[in-house]
Design an enzyme around this catalytic site. Structure first.
Site, PDB file in Angstrom:
ATOM      1  N   ARG A  75       3.092  20.264   9.970  1.00  0.00           N
ATOM      2  CA  ARG A  75       4.039  21.309   9.614  1.00  0.00           C
ATOM      3  C   ARG A  75       4.414  22.094  10.860  1.00  0.00           C
ATOM      4  NH1 ARG A  75       6.437  19.552   6.057  1.00  0.00           N
ATOM      5  NH2 ARG A  75       5.655  19.340   3.935  1.00  0.00           N
ATOM      6  N   HIS A 120      11.456  14.959  12.132  1.00  0.00           N
ATOM      7  CA  HIS A 120      10.733  15.065  10.856  1.00  0.00           C
ATOM      8  C   HIS A 120      10.835  13.761  10.053  1.00  0.00           C
ATOM      9  CE1 HIS A 120       9.136  18.228   7.825  1.00  0.00           C
ATOM     10  NE2 HIS A 120       8.581  17.050   7.603  1.00  0.00           N
ATOM     11  N   GLU A 162      13.875  24.054  11.420  1.00  0.00           N
ATOM     12  CA  GLU A 162      14.503  22.741  11.241  1.00  0.00           C
ATOM     13  C   GLU A 162      15.798  22.885  10.450  1.00  0.00           C
ATOM     14  OE1 GLU A 162      11.748  19.997   9.491  1.00  0.00           O
ATOM     15  OE2 GLU A 162      10.309  20.160  11.128  1.00  0.00           O
TER      16      GLU A 162
END
Length: 528
Positions: free
Chosen positions: A232, A279, A261
């Site tokens: 994370r 990601h 993000e």
């Protein structure tokens, strides 16, 4: 019959739609387009999302019929869970769908960092053969520190064992036995930072873990260390890491996640020793299919009125098959309790006795609360918001279990203390191979009568002629008695008559019967 509406707010695998089956009306919307999303939510029963759709309080408020938010993945940063809980909306995800993909990517980033794969690839494709510049290091005999030893951390450990590394892990909640089975030594965070040649992070982002690997932690690492974060964004302080790399205090890094993000600009991007991906932890065909199928199954369960083991805002956990038949019984006992008590208790005991207690029956406490509030609030009551309603109204609950029941295999009694100190109790059980729901006790009166849609209870001074008068009044009103039982307290000479009838009794007739038989208390429960 109108089908429940399921809104797919993002692109999901065909297997997801197959798993939903033909029982739902499927609609589509671009969840990232706020102007399209909000009106599309107006009449849906469930919404399936990934990471681009923001289900905040505004979106939840727009979805008046919403029962389930299903996130086809693990993270729930884009779902306002407190707002969903307040609205009685179940939130489900697919917590194990991407663990293999995430673990494999972490290992890939670690290897890419160790061997400078990304800059060597870029240079060669740019026409430069820089074999000497991009030398790397082996993993053999190196120490790998795993920060967070949950399911993904353990999978990483399993995969790295084959490289001949020494494995250490930091996790205050780690299972020491499982660590031992994997050949992993549990250590404190400082020891891990100081001894590791590679560090890979596998922690959730919480207030406690935010910035955990920051300036202070990075001051303790070897200058040859390479750090991977595929968990994370925010757990690793990106600015502190960029400074450490620039100053030669960290050799390299591999990142798949970022504090903000999407991101296309970071001081980390300036360093060749940093390999980054956007990601991609869950971005495999297999993970996406697993996630879609898992949440589709959860949606089917939730819209069918069942409990969902992966619901993040329901505290029931796994429900054994033997326990499930009792959910509806206990919920109905809660509704009957409220009708008899005329209100909500300040203390409710859910007393479960019998062989069923060898299983976890804690979910029956939720069922009782769901029934308790169903008829006393305009807010739709679900397993999700029932505990909140209890807290708001000052109702405390307690689960009491005993292995032996005296007259039945299993008995559940709801026993509540009202604000005036009086105590009300309702007991029920399931009998026979068809698991017939029965009331077997009310306020100390013993009886055995099947639960039906329309129930009436009268208490009165026991004397001849009462049952005849009651039956005549109901018969004159063309209301058929499906079942009747009388229970008597020989000490007080008070009796209770419990009736199940085929149709609701009008209020004026209830009052007429009360007056005719001289009833002390009258309670009607319509469980429609």
């Amino acid at each position: 019959m109108t089908k429940p509406v399921v809104l797919l707010a993002e692109e999901l695998s065909p297997a997801t739609i197959d798993a939903l089956g033909p029982d739902f009306e499927i609609r589509h919307v671009d969840g990232a387009d706020r102007a399209a999303l909000l009106p599309a939510l107006a009449d849906v029963d469930a919404v399936l999302i990934r990471s681009a759709t923001m289900m905040d309080s505004e979106a939840i408020e727009a979805a008046k019929q919403l029962k389930v938010i299903a996130r086809a993945g693990v993270g729930l940063d884009n779902v306002d869970i407190p707002a969903a809980t307040q609205a009685g909306v179940m939130v489900v995800n697919a917590p194990t769908s991407n663990i293999t993909s995430a673990a494999e990517l972490a290992v890939g980033l670690l290897l890419a960092s160790a061997r400078n794969i990304a800059p060597a690839n870029e240079a060669l494709k740019g026409g430069a053969w820089k074999r000497s510049k991009y030398g790397g290091v082996e993993l053999l005999d190196k120490t790998v520190g795993i920060v967070g030893f949950g399911r993904i951390g353990q999978l990483v450990a399993e995969r790295l064992k084959g490289f001949g590394v020494e494995l250490v892990a930091y996790d205050p909640y780690a299972n020491a036995q499982r660590a031992g089975q994997l050949g992993v030594r549990l250590v404190g965070l400082d020891e891990l930072l100081e001894s590791s040649d590679f560090i890979t992070i596998h922690l959730p982002k919480t207030p406690e873990t935010l910035g955990l690997i920051g300036k202070e932690a990075l001051a303790k690492v070897k200058p040859t260390v390479r750090i991977v974060n595929a968990a994370r964004g925010g757990v690793l302080d990106e600015e502190a890491l960029a400074n450490a790399i620039a100053e030669g205090r960290v050799a390299g890094a591999g990142l798949d996640v970022f504090a903000k993000e999407p991101t296309t600009a970071s001081p980390l991007f300036e360093h060749e020793s940093v390999v980054v991906t956007p990601h991609l932890g869950a971005s495999t065909e297999e993970a996406q299919e697993k996630a879609g199928i898992a949440v589709a199954k959860s949606v089917r369960l939730a819209l069918g009125g069942d409990l969902v083991p992966d619901a993040v805002n329901v505290s029931g956990g796994h429900v054994a098959e033997e326990v499930r038949p009792g959910l509806d019984l206990v919920e109905k006992l809660g509704r009957i309790f409220t009708s008899i008590a005329g209100g909500v208790p300040v203390q409710l005991d859910v007393d479960v006795r019998g062989e069923i207690t060898k299983h976890d029956v804690s979910i029956w406490e939720l069922s009782a609360l769901k029934g308790l509030f169903t008829d006393v609030t305009e807010t739709p009551v679900t397993y999700v918001n029932a505990p909140l309603l209890a807290k708001e109204r000052g109702c405390q609950t307690r689960l009491v279990t005993t292995a032996v029941a005296e007259d039945y295999r299993n008995v559940t009694t709801l026993r509540g203390t009202l604000s005036d100190g009086s105590v009300v109790s309702v007991a029920g059980t399931l009998t026979g191979p068809k698991m017939v729901q029965k009331i077997i006790g009310i306020n100390g009166f013993e009886l055995e009568i099947p639960i039906s849609q329309h129930l009436v209870f009268y208490t009165y001074r026991d004397r001849p002629g009462v049952i005849g008068a009651l039956g005549k009044l109901l018969g004159d009103a063309q209301i058929n008695i499906a079942g009747m039982q009388v229970s008597r307290n020989n000490d007080t000479h008070e009796a209770l008559v419990a009736l199940t009838v085929d149709s609701a009794i009008p209020g004026e007739l209830v009052s007429a019967i009360e007056k005719e038989i001289g009833a002390n208390t009258v309670r009607v429960a319509d469980l429609d």
